[in-house]
Design an enzyme around this catalytic site. Sequence first.
Site, mmCIF file in Angstrom:
data_model
loop_
_atom_site.group_PDB
_atom_site.id
_atom_site.type_symbol
_atom_site.label_atom_id
_atom_site.label_comp_id
_atom_site.label_asym_id
_atom_site.label_seq_id
_atom_site.Cartn_x
_atom_site.Cartn_y
_atom_site.Cartn_z
ATOM 1 N N HIS A 103 0.817 -1.225 0.000
ATOM 2 C CA HIS A 103 0.000 0.000 0.000
ATOM 3 C C HIS A 103 0.848 1.272 0.000
ATOM 4 O O HIS A 103 0.369 2.342 -0.357
ATOM 5 C CB HIS A 103 -0.973 -0.001 1.189
ATOM 6 C CG HIS A 103 -0.337 0.238 2.528
ATOM 7 N ND1 HIS A 103 -0.195 -0.752 3.470
ATOM 8 C CD2 HIS A 103 0.184 1.360 3.100
ATOM 9 C CE1 HIS A 103 0.381 -0.245 4.558
ATOM 10 N NE2 HIS A 103 0.627 1.023 4.346
ATOM 11 N N ASP A 133 -0.336 -7.506 0.911
ATOM 12 C CA ASP A 133 0.240 -6.188 1.194
ATOM 13 C C ASP A 133 1.761 -6.233 1.251
ATOM 14 O O ASP A 133 2.389 -5.570 2.079
ATOM 15 C CB ASP A 133 -0.319 -5.610 2.508
ATOM 16 C CG ASP A 133 -0.087 -4.095 2.604
ATOM 17 O OD1 ASP A 133 0.106 -3.457 1.548
ATOM 18 O OD2 ASP A 133 -0.083 -3.555 3.729
ATOM 19 N N GLY A 205 4.391 6.031 9.352
ATOM 20 C CA GLY A 205 5.658 5.991 8.623
ATOM 21 C C GLY A 205 6.454 4.738 8.897
ATOM 22 O O GLY A 205 7.452 4.472 8.236
ATOM 23 N N ASN A 206 6.018 3.957 9.915
ATOM 24 C CA ASN A 206 6.732 2.717 10.231
ATOM 25 C C ASN A 206 6.214 1.520 9.447
ATOM 26 O O ASN A 206 6.765 0.424 9.572
ATOM 27 C CB ASN A 206 6.617 2.402 11.735
ATOM 28 C CG ASN A 206 7.621 3.186 12.563
ATOM 29 O OD1 ASN A 206 8.376 3.983 12.033
ATOM 30 N ND2 ASN A 206 7.605 2.980 13.861
ATOM 31 N N SER A 207 5.137 1.691 8.679
ATOM 32 C CA SER A 207 4.632 0.604 7.848
ATOM 33 C C SER A 207 5.732 0.126 6.916
ATOM 34 O O SER A 207 6.424 0.928 6.277
ATOM 35 C CB SER A 207 3.431 1.069 7.019
ATOM 36 O OG SER A 207 2.319 1.279 7.842
ATOM 37 N N LEU A 263 -8.266 -24.994 -3.819
ATOM 38 C CA LEU A 263 -8.554 -26.384 -3.524
ATOM 39 C C LEU A 263 -10.013 -26.700 -3.825
ATOM 40 O O LEU A 263 -10.362 -27.833 -4.137
ATOM 41 C CB LEU A 263 -8.232 -26.687 -2.058
ATOM 42 C CG LEU A 263 -8.340 -28.132 -1.584
ATOM 43 C CD1 LEU A 263 -7.399 -29.033 -2.394
ATOM 44 C CD2 LEU A 263 -8.018 -28.229 -0.101
ATOM 45 N N GLY A 264 -10.852 -25.665 -3.765
ATOM 46 C CA GLY A 264 -12.270 -25.853 -4.077
ATOM 47 C C GLY A 264 -13.078 -26.384 -2.909
ATOM 48 O O GLY A 264 -13.956 -27.231 -3.094
#
Length: 456
Positions: A103, A133, A205-207, A263-264
């Site tokens: 992101h 992400d 800002g640490n993401s 896998l369904g």
Amino acid sequence: MNKNTLKILLSFFLMTWLTVAYCVANAPVQKSSTSASMLQKVTPAVVNIKAQIKILDFDTFLRLQRENQLPPINSGEVPDKVVSTASGVIVDSTKGYILTNAHAVRDAQQIAVTLSDGRHYTAKLLGIDNPSDIALLQIQAKNLIAITLGNSNKLEVGEPVFAIGNPFGIGQTVTSGIISGLKRSALGIESLENFIQTDASINPGNSGGALINKDGDLIGINTAIVLSPQRGSTGIGLAIPINMAKSVMQQLLEFGNVKRGSLGVGVQDITPDLATAFELSSSKGAVITLIMPNSPAEKAGLQVGDVITSINNEEVKNANDVVNDISFLRLGSKATISILREDKPMTVSSVIWDPKKSREVSVQMNPLLYGVGLKDFTQFDPNHGDIKGVLVVSVEEDSNAWQSDLHPGDVIVSANKKKVNNISELNKVVATAKNRLLLNVLRGPGAVFLVITAEQ
């Protein structure tokens, strides 16, 4: 006891106490010293990232504002571009690979990386995976310091951890805490959620920064915090487990993308009540509630009511584990699935494939009525009298039936000029039809003829 003996004993106890007090006061603080030494080695691997992102519309701006905590706009006009600030972690010093959050760099026109020693580089985006992400960057630089990758499968609640970021280019910031929880999901943050929860502060800002253990090993990529209704901190930070991030990175490097298999099956957590009802000896695992037709699960012989306990020797504790384990298997890869059937252990093998392929097979097998939900129908109606037919419950958009104007609520009473009283009779007609199906359907007080063709 005479006075001299008492004085000797008192002197002995006093000297002993003073010796212990001196040793305690002058003992080295080993934990703090060890942590500081470890952090000095690790923090240079955490970098600052600035991504210049072009704003295409107001919705794009709102998304960036929400994901990257951008300041509100005062003028009421949407800016042409914004700068997203985040952190990243160097995971390969030779090749210059950096892991960060998707992101933070999604739709970026230019990405700048600043190292802890102040050097600046323009980064290349090697790949991005929005559901997890995770994004992978690369810079061309010498003398880089990389972090050692840990094993997030071996984490335990209560372990001490450190969250490291490089927000806004001011330098590394370190916060400490413990692992508060594992396998956190259903938070609505990402499509695939398997978060490590920590009370170590993850600041704006640490993401994309590092979550490390006491040994300095990277165990997670910091990604989000849970905010209170008043937008304040709740002390809940979330990180993507490094094993998940590593799997994504490997696929991005090898294929340029992550193609997730299927896998369904539909699965559900096992509650104590379900464990009792199924006569299970344990509530661990995920019970199969649905087997999709023509799916790998059906071909492998899995059945509704089977309990999945492990996939490729990785323990399955709940339904979320099944979703995550299968999602990170490459298309065409083999899955060894351990199950309990009637509380007896079994093992089956399946080849993971693209869900689109399952749809294509189903369309080929039944092109005329694929995507149509049906139900046997019997009712007396003032306009039509006694009705026996097949009720159309649902019609998948863009299916042949949908394009031929078949509606939910229609009641099929004949097919190719043959009366049909139930689904079984309808299927017999469809099986002998070639590429065209003539239906007579009751619609409200009236009736219409529809032609469904396979050549759409």
